[in-house]
Design a protein around this motif. Structure first.
Motif, mmCIF file in Angstrom:
data_model
loop_
_atom_site.group_PDB
_atom_site.id
_atom_site.type_symbol
_atom_site.label_atom_id
_atom_site.label_comp_id
_atom_site.label_asym_id
_atom_site.label_seq_id
_atom_site.Cartn_x
_atom_site.Cartn_y
_atom_site.Cartn_z
ATOM 1 N N LYS A 9 0.834 -1.201 0.000
ATOM 2 C CA LYS A 9 0.000 0.000 0.000
ATOM 3 C C LYS A 9 0.868 1.250 0.000
ATOM 4 O O LYS A 9 0.609 2.206 -0.755
ATOM 5 C CB LYS A 9 -0.922 0.001 1.217
ATOM 6 N N GLU A 46 2.404 1.845 -3.419
ATOM 7 C CA GLU A 46 1.435 2.392 -4.367
ATOM 8 C C GLU A 46 1.157 3.863 -4.083
ATOM 9 O O GLU A 46 1.017 4.676 -5.016
ATOM 10 C CB GLU A 46 0.144 1.576 -4.309
ATOM 11 N N LEU A 47 1.085 4.226 -2.794
ATOM 12 C CA LEU A 47 0.864 5.626 -2.435
ATOM 13 C C LEU A 47 2.040 6.490 -2.894
ATOM 14 O O LEU A 47 1.841 7.601 -3.408
ATOM 15 C CB LEU A 47 0.682 5.749 -0.918
ATOM 16 N N LEU A 99 4.204 5.839 -5.372
ATOM 17 C CA LEU A 99 4.237 5.922 -6.831
ATOM 18 C C LEU A 99 3.163 6.878 -7.350
ATOM 19 O O LEU A 99 3.412 7.651 -8.288
ATOM 20 C CB LEU A 99 4.047 4.537 -7.442
ATOM 21 N N SER A 100 1.983 6.840 -6.755
ATOM 22 C CA SER A 100 0.910 7.732 -7.178
ATOM 23 C C SER A 100 1.280 9.190 -6.920
ATOM 24 O O SER A 100 1.081 10.069 -7.779
ATOM 25 C CB SER A 100 -0.386 7.379 -6.453
ATOM 26 N N ALA A 101 1.828 9.443 -5.741
ATOM 27 C CA ALA A 101 2.229 10.809 -5.388
ATOM 28 C C ALA A 101 3.379 11.279 -6.276
ATOM 29 O O ALA A 101 3.395 12.427 -6.738
ATOM 30 C CB ALA A 101 2.640 10.873 -3.917
ATOM 31 N N GLU A 134 4.183 10.240 -9.338
ATOM 32 C CA GLU A 134 3.698 10.470 -10.699
ATOM 33 C C GLU A 134 3.034 11.846 -10.802
ATOM 34 O O GLU A 134 3.304 12.614 -11.736
ATOM 35 C CB GLU A 134 2.713 9.372 -11.092
ATOM 36 N N ALA A 135 2.182 12.161 -9.837
ATOM 37 C CA ALA A 135 1.472 13.444 -9.865
ATOM 38 C C ALA A 135 2.441 14.616 -9.745
ATOM 39 O O ALA A 135 2.354 15.595 -10.499
ATOM 40 C CB ALA A 135 0.441 13.484 -8.739
ATOM 41 N N ARG A 191 3.176 14.077 0.292
ATOM 42 C CA ARG A 191 1.913 13.891 -0.420
ATOM 43 C C ARG A 191 1.418 12.452 -0.299
ATOM 44 O O ARG A 191 0.217 12.206 -0.258
ATOM 45 C CB ARG A 191 2.056 14.269 -1.894
ATOM 46 N N ALA A 192 2.348 11.510 -0.250
ATOM 47 C CA ALA A 192 1.970 10.100 -0.123
ATOM 48 C C ALA A 192 1.503 9.754 1.283
ATOM 49 O O ALA A 192 0.896 8.694 1.494
ATOM 50 C CB ALA A 192 3.143 9.208 -0.513
ATOM 51 N N THR A 216 8.121 4.831 -11.750
ATOM 52 C CA THR A 216 6.966 5.553 -12.289
ATOM 53 C C THR A 216 6.908 5.445 -13.819
ATOM 54 O O THR A 216 5.831 5.590 -14.405
ATOM 55 C CB THR A 216 6.991 7.043 -11.896
#
Length: 199
Positions: free
Chosen positions: A13, A16-17, A19-21, A23-24, A41-42, A63
């Motif tokens: 988890k 994933e948090l 990588l999402s942060a 990428e953004a 941010r994550a 990413t």
């Protein structure tokens, strides 16, 4: 759920948090955004981020993983419909476009693709394959290396970073490079071999 399973799920988890942060933020501010900002941010500590991605390049490779996998797959799928030279051109254009996905990624792409993610491995192997295919077909000079491909992709990507309206020039710049590495016509003067000068 066992403690070990819970820990693995928590680690996944967090990954994933992150990588999402990342990428953004890479899309918003560029590849050189402070990693502390990514962690914030994550919603994780900076130590957690570094345990999963020990370097900025490792995070950039992660990413970019899906994009690189897709690029390698689409490149191989072009074989039946493209000559070796056309396939190299398409590969270089797509890699340059992907390298321009994040501002400032171009400067470190040579290190990023050595990070060993599935995407990095696939894109590198595909580049070597296309280069060998072009050389075996007699359309690319024997003294050209895959590193030359990366140097040129880096230069093109840095050039268009400073003028986002120039992305349409990628094809033109790739063509200039390909003209330089193409084997000359039979009646043209031979290309001299690369010589190492001893100092």
């Amino acid at each position: 759920m066992s403690d070990a399973t819970a820990l693995r799920a928590d680690a996944q988890k967090n990954r994933e948090l992150i990588l999402s942060a990342a990428e953004a933020l890479f899309l918003e501010k560029g590849a050189d955004v402070p990693l502390e900002e990514v962690a914030k941010r994550a919603g994780v500590g900076i130590g957690t981020l570094y345990r999963r991605f020990p370097t900025r390049e490792a995070l950039l490779a992660a990413t970019s993983n899906e994009r690189f996998l897709s690029l390698a797959q689409s490149s191989r799928a072009r074989d039946p419909d493209h000559t070796p030279a056309e396939a190299v051109r398409a590969y270089l254009e797509e890699l340059a476009s992907n390298t321009s996905a994040y501002q400032s990624l171009a400067a470190s792409i040579g290190t990023v693709i050595q990070c060993g993610t599935p995407g990095c491995t696939a894109i590198t192997a595909e580049g070597h394959r296309l280069l060998q295919r072009g050389q075996d077909a007699g359309t690319i000079r024997r003294d050209v290396t895959y590193e030359d491909f990366i140097y040129v992709v880096t230069a093109i990507s840095i050039a268009i970073e400073h003028d986002r309206s120039s992305t349409s020039r990628i094809r033109h710049l790739v063509d200039l490079f390909l003209n330089g590495i193409s084997v000359t016509a039979p009646d043209a003067p031979p290309i001299p071999e690369r010589v190492d000068v001893q100092k």
